[in-house]
Write a protein that holds these residues in place. Structure first.
Motif, mmCIF file in Angstrom:
data_model
loop_
_atom_site.group_PDB
_atom_site.id
_atom_site.type_symbol
_atom_site.label_atom_id
_atom_site.label_comp_id
_atom_site.label_asym_id
_atom_site.label_seq_id
_atom_site.Cartn_x
_atom_site.Cartn_y
_atom_site.Cartn_z
ATOM 1 N N THR A 1 0.829 -1.205 0.000
ATOM 2 C CA THR A 1 0.000 0.000 0.000
ATOM 3 C C THR A 1 0.865 1.256 0.000
ATOM 4 O O THR A 1 0.624 2.204 -0.769
ATOM 5 C CB THR A 1 -0.927 0.027 1.225
ATOM 6 O OG1 THR A 1 -1.799 -1.093 1.190
ATOM 7 C CG2 THR A 1 -1.760 1.306 1.267
ATOM 8 N N ARG A 2 1.866 1.265 0.838
ATOM 9 C CA ARG A 2 2.761 2.420 0.904
ATOM 10 C C ARG A 2 3.441 2.658 -0.450
ATOM 11 O O ARG A 2 3.505 3.794 -0.928
ATOM 12 C CB ARG A 2 3.813 2.207 1.994
ATOM 13 C CG ARG A 2 4.776 3.374 2.160
ATOM 14 C CD ARG A 2 5.765 3.096 3.301
ATOM 15 N NE ARG A 2 6.589 4.255 3.563
ATOM 16 C CZ ARG A 2 7.727 4.536 2.916
ATOM 17 N NH1 ARG A 2 8.147 3.727 1.943
ATOM 18 N NH2 ARG A 2 8.426 5.618 3.222
ATOM 19 N N GLN A 3 3.922 1.578 -1.072
ATOM 20 C CA GLN A 3 4.603 1.732 -2.354
ATOM 21 C C GLN A 3 3.635 2.182 -3.432
ATOM 22 O O GLN A 3 3.999 2.985 -4.309
ATOM 23 C CB GLN A 3 5.267 0.412 -2.762
ATOM 24 C CG GLN A 3 6.175 0.542 -3.985
ATOM 25 C CD GLN A 3 7.296 1.537 -3.747
ATOM 26 O OE1 GLN A 3 7.988 1.485 -2.731
ATOM 27 N NE2 GLN A 3 7.484 2.471 -4.685
ATOM 28 N N ARG A 4 2.401 1.707 -3.385
ATOM 29 C CA ARG A 4 1.405 2.125 -4.370
ATOM 30 C C ARG A 4 1.110 3.615 -4.250
ATOM 31 O O ARG A 4 0.952 4.311 -5.268
ATOM 32 C CB ARG A 4 0.123 1.310 -4.199
ATOM 33 C CG ARG A 4 -0.890 1.532 -5.316
ATOM 34 C CD ARG A 4 -2.027 0.521 -5.278
ATOM 35 N NE ARG A 4 -2.920 0.717 -4.136
ATOM 36 C CZ ARG A 4 -3.011 -0.105 -3.101
ATOM 37 N NH1 ARG A 4 -2.245 -1.190 -3.030
ATOM 38 N NH2 ARG A 4 -3.863 0.131 -2.114
ATOM 39 N N ILE A 5 1.062 4.110 -3.028
ATOM 40 C CA ILE A 5 0.835 5.545 -2.827
ATOM 41 C C ILE A 5 2.006 6.346 -3.386
ATOM 42 O O ILE A 5 1.815 7.370 -4.061
ATOM 43 C CB ILE A 5 0.625 5.858 -1.334
ATOM 44 C CG1 ILE A 5 -0.687 5.232 -0.845
ATOM 45 C CG2 ILE A 5 0.605 7.369 -1.101
ATOM 46 C CD1 ILE A 5 -0.857 5.273 0.664
ATOM 47 N N THR B 1 -1.586 18.757 -6.888
ATOM 48 C CA THR B 1 -2.050 17.449 -6.428
ATOM 49 C C THR B 1 -2.494 17.545 -4.975
ATOM 50 O O THR B 1 -1.749 18.029 -4.122
ATOM 51 C CB THR B 1 -0.923 16.407 -6.548
ATOM 52 O OG1 THR B 1 -0.476 16.336 -7.901
ATOM 53 C CG2 THR B 1 -1.409 15.036 -6.102
ATOM 54 N N SER B 2 -3.689 17.097 -4.679
ATOM 55 C CA SER B 2 -4.202 17.117 -3.308
ATOM 56 C C SER B 2 -4.105 15.727 -2.689
ATOM 57 O O SER B 2 -3.918 14.727 -3.385
ATOM 58 C CB SER B 2 -5.663 17.567 -3.293
ATOM 59 O OG SER B 2 -6.492 16.587 -3.906
ATOM 60 N N VAL B 3 -4.239 15.666 -1.372
ATOM 61 C CA VAL B 3 -4.270 14.372 -0.689
ATOM 62 C C VAL B 3 -5.435 13.541 -1.205
ATOM 63 O O VAL B 3 -5.320 12.329 -1.394
ATOM 64 C CB VAL B 3 -4.362 14.569 0.835
ATOM 65 C CG1 VAL B 3 -4.682 13.242 1.531
ATOM 66 C CG2 VAL B 3 -3.065 15.153 1.383
ATOM 67 N N LEU C 1 -4.483 11.821 -4.312
ATOM 68 C CA LEU C 1 -3.596 10.683 -4.048
ATOM 69 C C LEU C 1 -4.390 9.474 -3.559
ATOM 70 O O LEU C 1 -4.162 8.341 -3.999
ATOM 71 C CB LEU C 1 -2.532 11.065 -3.013
ATOM 72 C CG LEU C 1 -1.506 12.110 -3.445
ATOM 73 C CD1 LEU C 1 -0.598 12.475 -2.272
ATOM 74 C CD2 LEU C 1 -0.668 11.598 -4.601
ATOM 75 N N ILE C 2 -5.317 9.712 -2.632
ATOM 76 C CA ILE C 2 -6.114 8.617 -2.066
ATOM 77 C C ILE C 2 -6.953 7.947 -3.148
ATOM 78 O O ILE C 2 -7.001 6.726 -3.250
ATOM 79 C CB ILE C 2 -6.997 9.140 -0.921
ATOM 80 C CG1 ILE C 2 -6.118 9.535 0.281
ATOM 81 C CG2 ILE C 2 -8.029 8.099 -0.513
ATOM 82 C CD1 ILE C 2 -6.865 10.266 1.372
ATOM 83 N N THR C 3 -7.584 8.764 -3.980
ATOM 84 C CA THR C 3 -8.442 8.217 -5.037
ATOM 85 C C THR C 3 -7.626 7.441 -6.066
ATOM 86 O O THR C 3 -7.968 6.315 -6.431
ATOM 87 C CB THR C 3 -9.217 9.342 -5.731
ATOM 88 O OG1 THR C 3 -10.036 10.014 -4.774
ATOM 89 C CG2 THR C 3 -10.087 8.790 -6.854
ATOM 90 N N ALA C 4 -6.537 8.048 -6.542
ATOM 91 C CA ALA C 4 -5.742 7.412 -7.596
ATOM 92 C C ALA C 4 -5.029 6.162 -7.105
ATOM 93 O O ALA C 4 -4.820 5.216 -7.869
ATOM 94 C CB ALA C 4 -4.733 8.413 -8.155
ATOM 95 N N ALA C 5 -4.650 6.148 -5.821
ATOM 96 C CA ALA C 5 -3.953 4.989 -5.261
ATOM 97 C C ALA C 5 -4.904 3.892 -4.806
ATOM 98 O O ALA C 5 -4.458 2.839 -4.336
ATOM 99 C CB ALA C 5 -3.077 5.425 -4.088
ATOM 100 N N ARG C 6 -6.196 4.139 -4.912
ATOM 101 C CA ARG C 6 -7.219 3.158 -4.535
ATOM 102 C C ARG C 6 -7.015 2.677 -3.086
ATOM 103 O O ARG C 6 -6.969 1.490 -2.792
ATOM 104 C CB ARG C 6 -7.215 1.959 -5.483
ATOM 105 C CG ARG C 6 -7.361 2.331 -6.943
ATOM 106 C CD ARG C 6 -7.443 1.117 -7.843
ATOM 107 N NE ARG C 6 -6.396 0.133 -7.567
ATOM 108 C CZ ARG C 6 -5.143 0.234 -7.996
ATOM 109 N NH1 ARG C 6 -4.768 1.279 -8.724
ATOM 110 N NH2 ARG C 6 -4.272 -0.704 -7.720
ATOM 111 N N THR C 7 -6.886 3.648 -2.196
ATOM 112 C CA THR C 7 -6.722 3.326 -0.789
ATOM 113 C C THR C 7 -7.707 4.152 0.025
ATOM 114 O O THR C 7 -8.530 4.878 -0.531
ATOM 115 C CB THR C 7 -5.272 3.571 -0.331
ATOM 116 O OG1 THR C 7 -5.073 3.046 0.978
ATOM 117 C CG2 THR C 7 -4.925 5.052 -0.354
#
Length: 240
Positions: free
Chosen positions: A17-21, A37-39, A42-48
């Motif tokens: 998960t960390r690496q995907r972010i 780029t907003s947090v 990042l959350i949406t694009a990283a699917r987390t």
């Protein structure tokens, strides 16, 4: 009865998960910039989830940028060589190969020139200059450099030339496919000016030098004595 394999699976999931972010942030920082780029992006694009994101990066976007700097700008693939100037060339060629293929490294370069970089997430240039200074000082000790060469000043020039070639190439070409060839020519020209002439035929400036070294590093078998990797922050449990 507890399952002894579950903690390891949770740990690996946290690492992934960390690496995907980080990888996702690299792509977004390259295309949209750090400020763009907003947090939430990042959350949406990283699917987390928001909770998983802040477990790894409690400082938010700035912590992600810091991680990109520390995790991507490494000396991986660099091998000890008989000629120290070959090592000077090699690290630049490895990074040229990687930046042509890794969004996170492209983001690290872009972030390193942000006006607030030294006071926020840091910049790698002082460390690279210090590293090259040490390499060049050792090259001088071995008799590889011409007498007029100042190790620290030359290290500044290497860092500046490398960054300039990469940035200009990306700006003019709008891609990184020519970077390795241009960095290869840069090192050939630069080393020709500072090395003792008898050494030049022994140096390898080939375009695929960085690719070959880094591929060998990635394909090398894992050292069984290396400790198990651990995630940053607490191990995650339950669905994200």
């Amino acid at each position: 009865m507890s399952n002894p394999r579950r903690p390891r699976r949770q740990q690996q999931r946290a690492i992934d998960t960390r690496q995907r972010i980080i990888d996702t942030a690299g792509s977004l920082f390259v295309t949209d910039g750090y400020d763009g780029t907003s947090v939430g992006d990042l959350i949406t694009a990283a699917r987390t989830s928001k909770g998983a994101f802040y477990r790894h990066f409690p400082g938010g976007k700035m912590d992600v940028a810091t991680a990109i700097m520390h995790d991507t700008l490494t000396m991986d693939g660099l091998l000890e060589q008989r000629i120290m100037l070959q090592e000077v060339v090699d690290i630049g060629m490895i990074l040229a190969h990687r930046i042509a293929h890794e969004n996170a490294l492209q983001a690290a370069l872009k972030l390193s020139f942000h006006s607030n970089a030294p006071d926020t997430y840091g910049t790698p240039w002082p460390d690279w200059i210090a590293f090259n200074t040490g390499q060049l000082a050792e090259a001088r000790r071995r008799g590889e450099l011409r007498k007029f060469v100042d190790a620290e000043e030359q290290a500044h020039q290497i860092a500046g030339n490398w960054a300039g070639v990469v940035l200009l190439s990306n700006t003019l070409d709008r891609h990184m496919r020519n970077v390795e060839a241009r960095i290869s020519r840069m090192y050939r020209n630069l080393v020709t000016a500072i090395a003792v002439p008898d050494l030049l035929p022994e140096l390898d400036f080939s375009v695929d030098r960085g690719r070959n070294l880094y591929t060998a590093f990635l394909e090398a078998p894992a050292d069984p004595s290396d400790p198990e990797p651990s995630p940053t922050g607490p191990v995650e449990g339950g669905p994200e």
